[in-house]
Design a protein around this motif. Structure first.
Motif, PDB file in Angstrom:
ATOM      1  N   LYS A 175      76.651  20.905 117.010  1.00 11.99           N
ATOM      2  CA  LYS A 175      77.941  21.055 117.693  1.00 11.99           C
ATOM      3  C   LYS A 175      78.899  21.979 116.934  1.00 11.99           C
ATOM      4  O   LYS A 175      80.001  22.269 117.413  1.00 11.99           O
ATOM      5  CB  LYS A 175      78.608  19.683 117.842  1.00 11.99           C
ATOM      6  CG  LYS A 175      77.915  18.736 118.797  1.00 11.99           C
ATOM      7  CD  LYS A 175      78.548  17.355 118.743  1.00 11.99           C
ATOM      8  CE  LYS A 175      80.025  17.382 119.049  1.00 11.99           C
ATOM      9  NZ  LYS A 175      80.633  16.024 119.001  1.00 11.99           N
ATOM     10  N   LYS A 176      78.469  22.448 115.763  1.00 13.31           N
ATOM     11  CA  LYS A 176      79.328  23.246 114.895  1.00 13.31           C
ATOM     12  C   LYS A 176      80.648  22.519 114.643  1.00 13.31           C
ATOM     13  O   LYS A 176      81.738  23.043 114.883  1.00 13.31           O
ATOM     14  CB  LYS A 176      79.585  24.645 115.475  1.00 13.31           C
ATOM     15  CG  LYS A 176      78.412  25.591 115.354  1.00 13.31           C
ATOM     16  CD  LYS A 176      78.836  27.016 115.672  1.00 13.31           C
ATOM     17  CE  LYS A 176      77.715  27.994 115.397  1.00 13.31           C
ATOM     18  NZ  LYS A 176      78.127  29.393 115.647  1.00 13.31           N
ATOM     19  N   SER A 177      80.523  21.316 114.133  1.00  9.64           N
ATOM     20  CA  SER A 177      81.711  20.520 113.839  1.00  9.64           C
ATOM     21  C   SER A 177      81.490  19.708 112.581  1.00  9.64           C
ATOM     22  O   SER A 177      80.348  19.469 112.163  1.00  9.64           O
ATOM     23  CB  SER A 177      82.055  19.593 115.011  1.00  9.64           C
ATOM     24  OG  SER A 177      81.100  18.553 115.116  1.00  9.64           O
ATOM     25  N   ILE A 178      82.589  19.309 111.966  1.00  9.71           N
ATOM     26  CA  ILE A 178      82.544  18.419 110.808  1.00  9.71           C
ATOM     27  C   ILE A 178      83.360  17.175 111.109  1.00  9.71           C
ATOM     28  O   ILE A 178      84.291  17.203 111.909  1.00  9.71           O
ATOM     29  CB  ILE A 178      83.082  19.102 109.537  1.00  9.71           C
ATOM     30  CG1 ILE A 178      84.552  19.521 109.727  1.00  9.71           C
ATOM     31  CG2 ILE A 178      82.217  20.261 109.115  1.00  9.71           C
ATOM     32  CD1 ILE A 178      85.231  19.970 108.455  1.00  9.71           C
ATOM     33  N   TYR A 210      84.046  24.478 113.920  1.00  7.34           N
ATOM     34  CA  TYR A 210      84.029  25.682 113.095  1.00  7.34           C
ATOM     35  C   TYR A 210      83.116  26.728 113.735  1.00  7.34           C
ATOM     36  O   TYR A 210      82.225  26.400 114.529  1.00  7.34           O
ATOM     37  CB  TYR A 210      83.539  25.376 111.671  1.00  7.34           C
ATOM     38  CG  TYR A 210      82.102  24.881 111.594  1.00  7.34           C
ATOM     39  CD1 TYR A 210      81.021  25.770 111.610  1.00  7.34           C
ATOM     40  CD2 TYR A 210      81.809  23.518 111.519  1.00  7.34           C
ATOM     41  CE1 TYR A 210      79.711  25.324 111.548  1.00  7.34           C
ATOM     42  CE2 TYR A 210      80.508  23.055 111.453  1.00  7.34           C
ATOM     43  CZ  TYR A 210      79.454  23.967 111.471  1.00  7.34           C
ATOM     44  OH  TYR A 210      78.151  23.519 111.426  1.00  7.34           O
ATOM     45  N   ASP A 211      83.357  27.965 113.393  1.00  3.13           N
ATOM     46  CA  ASP A 211      82.408  29.036 113.697  1.00  3.13           C
ATOM     47  C   ASP A 211      81.529  29.304 112.486  1.00  3.13           C
ATOM     48  O   ASP A 211      80.349  29.594 112.621  1.00  3.13           O
ATOM     49  CB  ASP A 211      83.164  30.302 114.115  1.00  3.13           C
ATOM     50  CG  ASP A 211      83.870  30.135 115.449  1.00  3.13           C
ATOM     51  OD1 ASP A 211      83.167  30.074 116.474  1.00  3.13           O
ATOM     52  OD2 ASP A 211      85.118  30.035 115.450  1.00  3.13           O
ATOM     53  N   TYR A 212      82.156  29.220 111.305  1.00  3.24           N
ATOM     54  CA  TYR A 212      81.421  29.311 110.045  1.00  3.24           C
ATOM     55  C   TYR A 212      81.929  28.207 109.121  1.00  3.24           C
ATOM     56  O   TYR A 212      83.136  27.941 109.055  1.00  3.24           O
ATOM     57  CB  TYR A 212      81.619  30.671 109.369  1.00  3.24           C
ATOM     58  CG  TYR A 212      81.114  31.838 110.175  1.00  3.24           C
ATOM     59  CD1 TYR A 212      79.750  32.110 110.260  1.00  3.24           C
ATOM     60  CD2 TYR A 212      81.997  32.669 110.859  1.00  3.24           C
ATOM     61  CE1 TYR A 212      79.280  33.182 111.010  1.00  3.24           C
ATOM     62  CE2 TYR A 212      81.540  33.739 111.608  1.00  3.24           C
ATOM     63  CZ  TYR A 212      80.181  33.984 111.680  1.00  3.24           C
ATOM     64  OH  TYR A 212      79.712  35.036 112.432  1.00  3.24           O
ATOM     65  N   LEU A 213      81.009  27.584 108.401  1.00  2.00           N
ATOM     66  CA  LEU A 213      81.348  26.523 107.454  1.00  2.00           C
ATOM     67  C   LEU A 213      80.865  26.939 106.071  1.00  2.00           C
ATOM     68  O   LEU A 213      79.714  27.342 105.902  1.00  2.00           O
ATOM     69  CB  LEU A 213      80.683  25.213 107.867  1.00  2.00           C
ATOM     70  CG  LEU A 213      80.847  24.021 106.916  1.00  2.00           C
ATOM     71  CD1 LEU A 213      82.309  23.579 106.850  1.00  2.00           C
ATOM     72  CD2 LEU A 213      79.961  22.845 107.361  1.00  2.00           C
ATOM     73  N   VAL A 214      81.757  26.857 105.086  1.00  2.00           N
ATOM     74  CA  VAL A 214      81.408  27.207 103.708  1.00  2.00           C
ATOM     75  C   VAL A 214      81.606  25.983 102.820  1.00  2.00           C
ATOM     76  O   VAL A 214      82.720  25.466 102.703  1.00  2.00           O
ATOM     77  CB  VAL A 214      82.261  28.377 103.186  1.00  2.00           C
ATOM     78  CG1 VAL A 214      81.818  28.743 101.766  1.00  2.00           C
ATOM     79  CG2 VAL A 214      82.150  29.588 104.109  1.00  2.00           C
ATOM     80  N   LEU A 215      80.530  25.539 102.202  1.00  2.00           N
ATOM     81  CA  LEU A 215      80.589  24.395 101.283  1.00  2.00           C
ATOM     82  C   LEU A 215      80.834  24.923  99.869  1.00  2.00           C
ATOM     83  O   LEU A 215      79.984  25.587  99.284  1.00  2.00           O
ATOM     84  CB  LEU A 215      79.286  23.598 101.343  1.00  2.00           C
ATOM     85  CG  LEU A 215      78.947  22.996 102.712  1.00  2.00           C
ATOM     86  CD1 LEU A 215      77.562  22.371 102.693  1.00  2.00           C
ATOM     87  CD2 LEU A 215      79.997  21.978 103.134  1.00  2.00           C
ATOM     88  N   PRO A 251      68.119  26.185 107.784  1.00  2.00           N
ATOM     89  CA  PRO A 251      68.038  27.165 108.878  1.00  2.00           C
ATOM     90  C   PRO A 251      69.349  27.285 109.648  1.00  2.00           C
ATOM     91  O   PRO A 251      69.350  27.698 110.800  1.00  2.00           O
ATOM     92  CB  PRO A 251      66.959  26.547 109.767  1.00  2.00           C
ATOM     93  CG  PRO A 251      67.210  25.071 109.641  1.00  2.00           C
ATOM     94  CD  PRO A 251      67.684  24.845 108.223  1.00  2.00           C
ATOM     95  N   TYR A 252      70.461  26.944 109.027  1.00  2.00           N
ATOM     96  CA  TYR A 252      71.746  26.937 109.722  1.00  2.00           C
ATOM     97  C   TYR A 252      72.428  28.293 109.564  1.00  2.00           C
ATOM     98  O   TYR A 252      72.926  28.624 108.497  1.00  2.00           O
ATOM     99  CB  TYR A 252      72.648  25.834 109.152  1.00  2.00           C
ATOM    100  CG  TYR A 252      71.974  24.491 109.013  1.00  2.00           C
ATOM    101  CD1 TYR A 252      71.724  23.691 110.131  1.00  2.00           C
ATOM    102  CD2 TYR A 252      71.580  24.010 107.774  1.00  2.00           C
ATOM    103  CE1 TYR A 252      71.107  22.450 110.008  1.00  2.00           C
ATOM    104  CE2 TYR A 252      70.957  22.780 107.635  1.00  2.00           C
ATOM    105  CZ  TYR A 252      70.724  22.006 108.756  1.00  2.00           C
ATOM    106  OH  TYR A 252      70.124  20.785 108.617  1.00  2.00           O
TER     107      TYR A 252
END
Length: 427
Positions: free
Chosen positions: A94-97, A106-111, A299-300
Motif C-alpha cells: 500500500k506504500k504506507s507506514i 509515501y512515494d519513497y521511504l528511506v530508513l 525487492p521494494y
C-alpha cells in the motif's frame, strides 16, 4: 479528536525519512527546495551529535550543546516537515507506514533510523549495564557516575568504596577508548578536588576488549598509540577478555575470574532495528538491511536504507558492510538526494574514506588519514576542529568551544551537576 498526522499531499510526491540522525537530516536538507514533499519522522524532536555523548557523560559539555531542534532547522524550508513519533510497521503493497501517531502514505521511504545497543543476547547485561546511545542515556550515565562518588563519600565500608569508585567499560572502540580517557582525566585533575575525603588512588578504571587490540576499525599504529595513551592515564586495559555476565555487582569474565563494580558501561556493539512488514530475509549480520548500490532495499523499488541501518551487497572492498560512522551515512544521503532530483541515470554509491580520528585525553589523539597516520598534539587539535565544525548550530559550536577552552586551561569542568527526573512528592 481529529488526527493531523498525515499531511495534505499538495500534488507533490512524498519522501518519508525515518530518523533525524546524520543521514536522515542530511538527506532532508539536500532535498530542500526539491519537487518533493519531505517528511522526517523521529522519536526525538532534536538531532543528536553522537560522537560527543561521552563528553556529556563525563561532565565535559552540556547536553543541549550537542542537540539541535529539528523544527528549527526546517523553519525556512517550506517542503520539509517533521513528526515526532515512532515507526511501528511498513505496508509496502500500500506504500504506507504505521506509526504510534497514525498512518502515512509515501512515494519513497528511506530508513535512516540507525542502530540500538547490542547486548549479544545477555539479559543481565541489558538490565544492569549502562548504555550510551542517546543524549538521555549520556545524561543518565553522568548522573550515575556522580551519584556513585556521592554515595562513596557517605559510606565507611571499604569494599563498597571500591565498588562505587570503580568504572568498568566494555568495548575498545572509539566510544570506549574516549570515555575511558575522559574519566581517567577526571580522576586525576577534577574528582580529588571535589571529594577530598576519598582516596582516588584506589579508583580503578578498567577497559575490556574481546579482540587483541583497541580501535579495531583503525590502523595497528593507531591502536598501539591509543593503548599507550590509556596506560599513561592509568587505565587498566584488558585485551582478549570477554565479560560473560554481570548482575549489577559481580562481573564474570571469560577466563573464569570475577571482579566487583557498581558501574559497568556497555559500548561493545550495535544492532539494527527489525521493522514489521520487512521480510526477515532482507536482514543480515547485526540486523543490517541488505541494499543494492543505490541503497535500494530489494525487492521494494520504493524503499531505501542509509547509514548504520544498511549493508550494501556485493561490495568487494566492504564485504562486511561499510564502517558504521557518520561519514558513511552523510555520503549515502548526498548520493541518494542527488539521485532523487536528477534527470540523468542514477549514480551508484561509492564511499570516499576521509579518515578516522579518536581522542584519548588532553593532547592525546590518533589520526588515520588517507596517505598518512599520526598521533599526539596535532591529531588532538585536528580532532577538536573536525568535531567542532560538524556540530549543528553556530550557538552550539560557540558554547562547546568555550567549554573546551575553559577545560583545557583550567583542567576542570563546571557541569558536574545531578539532574534527576522530576518525581512528585506524595503527601
Amino acid at each position: 479528536m481529529e488526527n493531523n498526522f498525515n499531511l495534505p499531499r499538495n500534488n507533490k510526491k512524498r519522501i518519508v525519512i525515518i530518523g533525524a540522525g546524520f543521514g536522515g537530516l542530511k538527506l532532508a536538507q539536500k532535498l530542500s527546495g526539491s519537487p518533493y514533499q519531505v517528511v522526517v519522522i523521529d522519536k526525538q524532536n532534536f538531532h543528536q551529535f553522537q560522537p560527543l555523548f561521552y563528553q556529556v557523560a563525563s561532565s565535559g559539555i552540556e547536553p543541549s550543546s550537542i542537540s539541535f531542534p529539528v523544527r528549527k532547522i526546517f523553519q525556512s524550508h517550506s517542503n520539509l516537515h517533521f513528526r515526532t513519533t515512532e515507526l511501528v510497521s511498513i505496508n509496502a503493497d500500500k506504500k504506507s507506514i504505521t506509526t504510534l501517531a497514525g498512518e502515512m502514505n509515501y512515494d519513497y521511504l528511506v530508513l535512516a533510523n540507525g542502530v540500538n545497543t547490542n547486548y549479544f543476547g545477555s539479559d543481565n547485561m541489558e538490565k544492569h549495564s549502562l548504555p550510551m546511545k542517546t543524549t538521555a542515556e549520556a545524561i543518565n550515565l553522568r548522573n550515575r557516575i556522580l551519584s556513585s562518588f556521592e554515595k562513596a563519600n557517605l559510606t565507611e565500608d571499604a569494599d563498597e568504596h571500591a565498588k562505587l569508585m570503580s568504572v568498568v567499560i566494555v568495548g575498545g572502540g572509539p566510544t570506549g577508548v574516549e570515555l575511558a580517557g575522559s574519566i581517567a582525566e577526571m580522576r586525576r585533575f577534577v574528582l580529588p578536588k571535589d571529594y577530598p575525603e576519598l582516596d582516588f588512588s584506589k579508583m580503578k578504571i578498567l577497559l575490556f576488549e574481546a579482540a587483541p587490540r583497541v580501535l579495531n576499525g583503525m590502523s595497528d599504529r593507531a591502536g598501539k598509540k591509543a593503548l599507550e595513551f590509556l596506560e599513561k592515564l592509568g587505565v587498566e586495559v584488558c585485551l582478549n577478555t570477554r565479560i560473560d555476565d554481570y548482575d549489577g555487582n559481580k562481573i564474570s569474565l571469560s577466563d573464569g575470574a570475577t571482579l566487583y563494580a557498581r558501574n559497568l558501561i556497555w559500548t561493545a556493539g550495535v544492532s539494527g532495528h527489525q521493522t514489521a512488514g520487512i521480510d526477515s530475509a532482507n536482514y543480515t549480520r547485526g540486523n543490517r538491511l541488505l541494499v543494492d548500490n543505490y541503497n535500494r532495499l530489494r525487492p521494494y523499488d520504493s524503499i531505501f536504507a542509509i547509514g548504520d541501518a544498511c549493508l550494501i551487497e556485493g561490495n568487494d572492498k566492504y564485504p562486511n558492510g561499510h564502517p558504521q560512522v557518520a561519514q558513511v551515512a552523510i555520503q549515502q544521503a548526498l548520493n541518494l538526494a542527488r539521485n532523487f532530483v536528477t534527470k540523468k541515470p542514477w549514480r551508484v554509491f561509492k564511499y570516499t574514506d576521509k579518515g578516522s580520528l579518536a581522542t584519548i585525553g588532553r593532547n592525546m589523539a590518533v589520526a588515520d588519514l588517507p596517505g598518512f597516520k599520526f598521533s599526539g598534539v596535532f591529531a588532538w587539535f585536528l580532532w577538536l576542529f573536525v568535531h567542532l565544525m560538524a556540530i549543528v548550530g553556530v550557538k552550539n559550536r560557540f558554547f562547546i568551544f568555550v567549554n573546551w577552552a575553559q577545560s583545557y586551561f583550567s583542567r576542570d569542568q563546571s557541569l558536574r551537576i545531578l539532574i534527576s527526573p522530576y518525581k512528585r512528592i506524595k503527601k
